[in-house]
Design a protein around this motif. Structure first.
Motif, short mmCIF file in Angstrom:
data_model
loop_
_atom_site.label_atom_id
_atom_site.label_comp_id
_atom_site.label_asym_id
_atom_site.label_seq_id
_atom_site.Cartn_x
_atom_site.Cartn_y
_atom_site.Cartn_z
N THR A 36 71.14 38.20 54.43
CA THR A 36 70.62 39.45 55.00
C THR A 36 71.08 39.58 56.45
N PRO A 37 71.15 40.80 56.96
CA PRO A 37 71.48 40.99 58.38
C PRO A 37 70.51 40.19 59.25
N ASP A 75 78.25 42.88 50.93
CA ASP A 75 77.63 44.06 51.56
C ASP A 75 77.77 45.34 50.73
N PHE A 78 75.20 45.11 48.12
CA PHE A 78 73.87 45.27 48.71
C PHE A 78 73.59 46.75 49.00
N ASP A 79 74.62 47.41 49.53
CA ASP A 79 74.46 48.83 49.88
C ASP A 79 74.12 49.63 48.62
N ASN A 112 66.61 50.29 55.29
CA ASN A 112 68.07 50.29 55.38
C ASN A 112 68.64 49.75 54.08
N THR A 113 69.63 50.41 53.56
CA THR A 113 70.15 50.03 52.24
C THR A 113 70.69 48.60 52.21
N ILE A 114 71.37 48.19 53.29
CA ILE A 114 71.92 46.83 53.32
C ILE A 114 70.79 45.80 53.40
N VAL A 115 69.82 46.08 54.27
CA VAL A 115 68.71 45.12 54.45
C VAL A 115 67.95 44.96 53.14
N SER A 118 70.19 43.35 50.30
CA SER A 118 70.45 41.92 50.49
C SER A 118 69.16 41.11 50.35
#
Lengths: 173, 587
Positions: A36-37, A75, A78-79, A112-115, A118
């Motif tokens: 994750t970020p 990523d 994840f997105d 957030n889509t990435i957060v 992931s």
């Protein structure tokens, strides 16, 4: 330097006094940091867990280091997952709306889509990763660990100053 | 072996670490917040946002910003605004929901349009709006300034396009046909035979007695035949007169056909458009489009960041080493908006050209990311001597409605270069006004610029070199001391229509018409001569034929009538001589 640190983490984790379960739990928790970020509130919680829970810190650092590139690579996936959950699943919209308008939760950037993508993947992978790594550590220690321990490379790595720092957070028996 | 779950000895170091992190954050919070504000502002505006100093006053829930500079997203070396200080009073609780609610914002020392040393325009999120507005502006066709260069060209005249030769051929055929018909009818009258018969009867009566009843009866029959022949000649005369009149009318029609051919040939002349609106659009269209684009940029930006409704909205995520992804907002009915500026009091510094700037007050209220939650439109207003601004962004209802009007008097108007001409207009101090209303997809806007003391300069260094067109325009405009430009935009955003006019239009159009008029007359003479050369050779023989036919028929019919009249006269004379005898009466 990065490779050296990775090797140190690897050796220290695999040859620590910790149990395979402690090592695997640390690695699985560390994987969350990597996947994750990093600069998000949930990772502060994960980091606190790594410190407070009696898991292998070296294993956590190893998991983090190993899964950072995996996180970058995944990523796009994840997105897609995050976008699907946040925008394209109407059934979940009330949940997201409630969380978004609740105190503190929005600070995790779950929206957030990435957060979100992931974090969901990391959570889903946690148990399989824990089980697989515990099995791997058991097999390693039973087969090649002793030969590695006698190697010059191992001795040079563990003799470095970083090893002393590691000892502070080594798992308790 | 039993393993402990918690590592208690690490709790204290963890707390210490947490304390250190918190302390460091407090130490560096101002810098972090400043960079975050700059980054967010830059993303929103589409141009560099720079902050000299930002201070977070946690005990008072206040943010102080000093030295704010926002670059213009349109002009490379110009700032949109600069502010000496901004103080924002925040509501603390929404911060826990990552929401920013500003109760009151005061801004002092606001200046607009100040110069800057570097290009502050950036790409990024707002680039989409800028690209959208740029594409929108490109569809507004600004015509080029097409002025006559001294030559009026003409397309080739095709003889088949002319109607006169065809009409002449048809008239000639009609004349031939009429001649044949009249010849035949004249022969059918047998005038010679009737006249001869009458003359012979008159001779027989010369030696006859009044008692010769048989002879007198013959004479009466002959006289009757003469009268019938005269009637037939009269009927033929009437028919011929009518036919000749029709042919002469056809001959006159050839003149009309020739006029039509002249018109056709004139239509082949390629004349430049000299209507005033075209010239206005050519001269000031680009400047007007640029102003409308700027206004529309803010409208579109407002619609992007202040959308109506309560549906989830995705915007690009934060810039980081990892992929940014999209950040989705989930507004909730009766919840707080993600961003809300309740009221702002602005101290604006404005100055007329050549005078020291003076400070005026302006206010803004209801700027929010979720207008449907706030329930009131965003309003901006300002008023000062020579300056007036009012704007209302109503995104509360599903169809957004944005209106704005602004006027500024005594302001230094920006210089304009006339497109493709080496002429530069320096309007000096004047009045600018812009009004805009965008409801849904319908736009209605008007931009005006007025100045009483304009200055014209010739730009000898530019790419546009001197030309007859440029010289002509220069002679016309350099004597005009005032400028009044008006541009309007109507229609839908997808199909906008631009109309531009100015006081230069009429002056320039009249001069251009005068110049073009002489050339046009010469060109018309040329095409008329061309038509004459193609037509006259075919028309003249036909006209001669019609004229000759008319004379010939009239002459021949006159001869026939005279012959019959003479014969009748002689016969009647002889009969009267016979009937002078007492007791004898002619029938």
């Amino acid at each position: 330097m990065l490779v050296l640190k990775l090797l140190q983490s690897l050796f220290k984790a695999l040859h620590s006094e910790g149990t395979p379960g402690q090592l695997a739990a640390g690695l699985a928790l560390g994987s969350i940091l990597g996947l994750t970020p990093l600069w998000n509130l949930h990772n502060a919680v994960v980091f606190a867990l790594i410190i407070v829970l009696n898991v292998s810190f070296a294993g956590a650092m190893l998991g983090w280091a190993l899964f950072v590139p995996v996180g970058f690579l995944l990523d796009p996936a994840f997105d897609w997952i995050g976008r699907t959950l946040l925008l394209e699943t109407p059934a979940l919209r009330p949940l997201w709306t409630a969380l978004y308008n609740a105190p503190v939760v929005p600070l995790t950037s779950f929206n957030n889509t990435i957060v979100l993508g992931s974090l969901v993947v990391a959570a889903a992978l946690w148990v399989p990763l824990f089980l697989a790594s515990r099995w791997g550590v058991v097999r390693y220690r039973a087969t090649v660990a002793e030969r590695v321990r006698r190697s010059a490379l191992y001795r040079s790595v563990v003799a470095s100053k970083l090893y002393n720092l590691y000892r502070l957070f080594r798992p308790e028996a | 072996m039993r393993v402990a779950v918690f590592r208690w000895k690490a709790v204290v170091p963890l707390l210490v670490l947490g304390g250190v992190v918190l302390g460091l954050w407090l130490v560096f919070a101002d810098g972090i917040a400043r960079r975050t504000a700059e980054s967010v502002g830059t993303t929103l505006i589409g141009a560099e946002v720079e902050i000299e100093r930002l201070h977070l006053d946690f005990p008072h829930g206040r943010v102080e910003i000093h030295g704010l500079t926002v670059a213009s997203p349109f002009a490379a070396l110009q700032n949109l605004l600069q502010a000496e200080a901004l103080v924002a009073d925040l509501e603390p609780l929404p911060l826990l929901e990552k929401k920013l609610v500003i109760d009151r914002l005061t801004a002092t020392g606001l200046r607009f349009g100040t110069p800057r040393l570097t290009d502050g325009r950036t790409g990024g999120q707002a680039d989409g709006v800028m690209g959208q507005v740029t594409r929108w502006g490109e569809q507004l066709q600004v015509p080029g300034l097409a002025l006559p260069t001294g030559k009026i060209s003409a397309a080739r005249l095709d003889p088949a396009q002319l109607t006169t030769p065809r009409a002449a051929a048809a008239l000639g055929a009609r004349a031939d046909s009429a001649r044949q018909a009249w010849d035949s009818q004249l022969k059918g009258l047998h005038v010679d035979a009737t006249a001869d018969s009458a003359r012979r009867m008159a001779e027989r009566l010369r030696g006859a007695k009044a008692t010769d009843v048989t002879l007198l009866g013959d004479a009466r029959r002959t006289l009757g035949q003469l009268k019938q022949a005269q009637d037939r000649v009269t009927a033929l005369e009437r028919s011929a007169t009518s036919g000749i009149a029709a042919l002469q009318s056809g001959a006159a029609g050839l003149t009309d056909a020739k006029q039509r051919d002249y018109a056709t040939a004139r239509g082949l002349l390629k004349l430049p458009g000299l209507d005033a609106p075209d010239i206005g659009a050519a001269l000031f269209g680009s400047a007007a489009v640029e102003r409308f684009q700027r206004a529309l940029y803010w409208v579109e930006l407002g619609r992007r960041y202040m959308p109506p409704g309560l549906l989830p909205r995705a915007t690009p995520g934060p810039t980081r080493a990892r992929r940014a992804g999209a950040t989705v907002r989930f507004p909730q009915a009766n919840g707080e908006p993600a961003f809300l500026l309740k009221t702002a009091e602005l101290s604006v510094q404005l100055g007329a050209a050549g005078t020291a700037p003076r400070t005026y007050a302006a206010s803004v209220s209801g700027v929010t990311s979720d207008p449907a939650l706030y329930g009131r439109p965003a309003i901006a207003s300002a008023a000062a001597p020579g300056f007036r601004l009012g704007a209302l962004l109503d995104h509360v209802r599903p169809t957004p409605r944005d209106t704005a009007t602004a006027s500024l008097a005594g302001v230094a108007l920006p210089p304009l270069s006339l497109p493709s001409l080496p002429i530069r207009l320096e309007p000096g101090a004047g009045t600018l006004a812009l009004s805009l209303a965008v409801q849904g997809d319908e736009v209605r806007a008007r931009w005006t610029m007025q100045s009483d003391r304009v200055r014209w300069t010739r730009d000898s260094s530019g790419a546009a070199t001197s030309s007859p067109t440029g010289d002509l325009v220069w002679r016309v405009v350099s004597g005009i001391p005032t400028l009044a430009v008006s541009a309007s935009l109507t229609g839908s955003l997808a199909r906008p229509q631009l109309a531009v006019s100015s006081n230069l239009d009429r002056a320039l159009a009249e001069r251009l018409r005068a110049v073009a008029g002489a050339e046009l007359a010469a060109a018309e003479r040329r095409v008329r001569a061309q038509v004459d050369s193609l037509v006259d050779g075919q028309v003249a023989p036909v006209l001669a034929k019609v004229t000759a036919l008319g004379g010939d028929v009239t002459r021949r019919l006159g001869g026939e009538r005279t012959q019959l009249d003479d014969a009748r006269k002689a016969l009647e004379q002889r009969l009267r001589e016979l009937t002078r005898l007492p007791g004898v009466r002619l029938p």
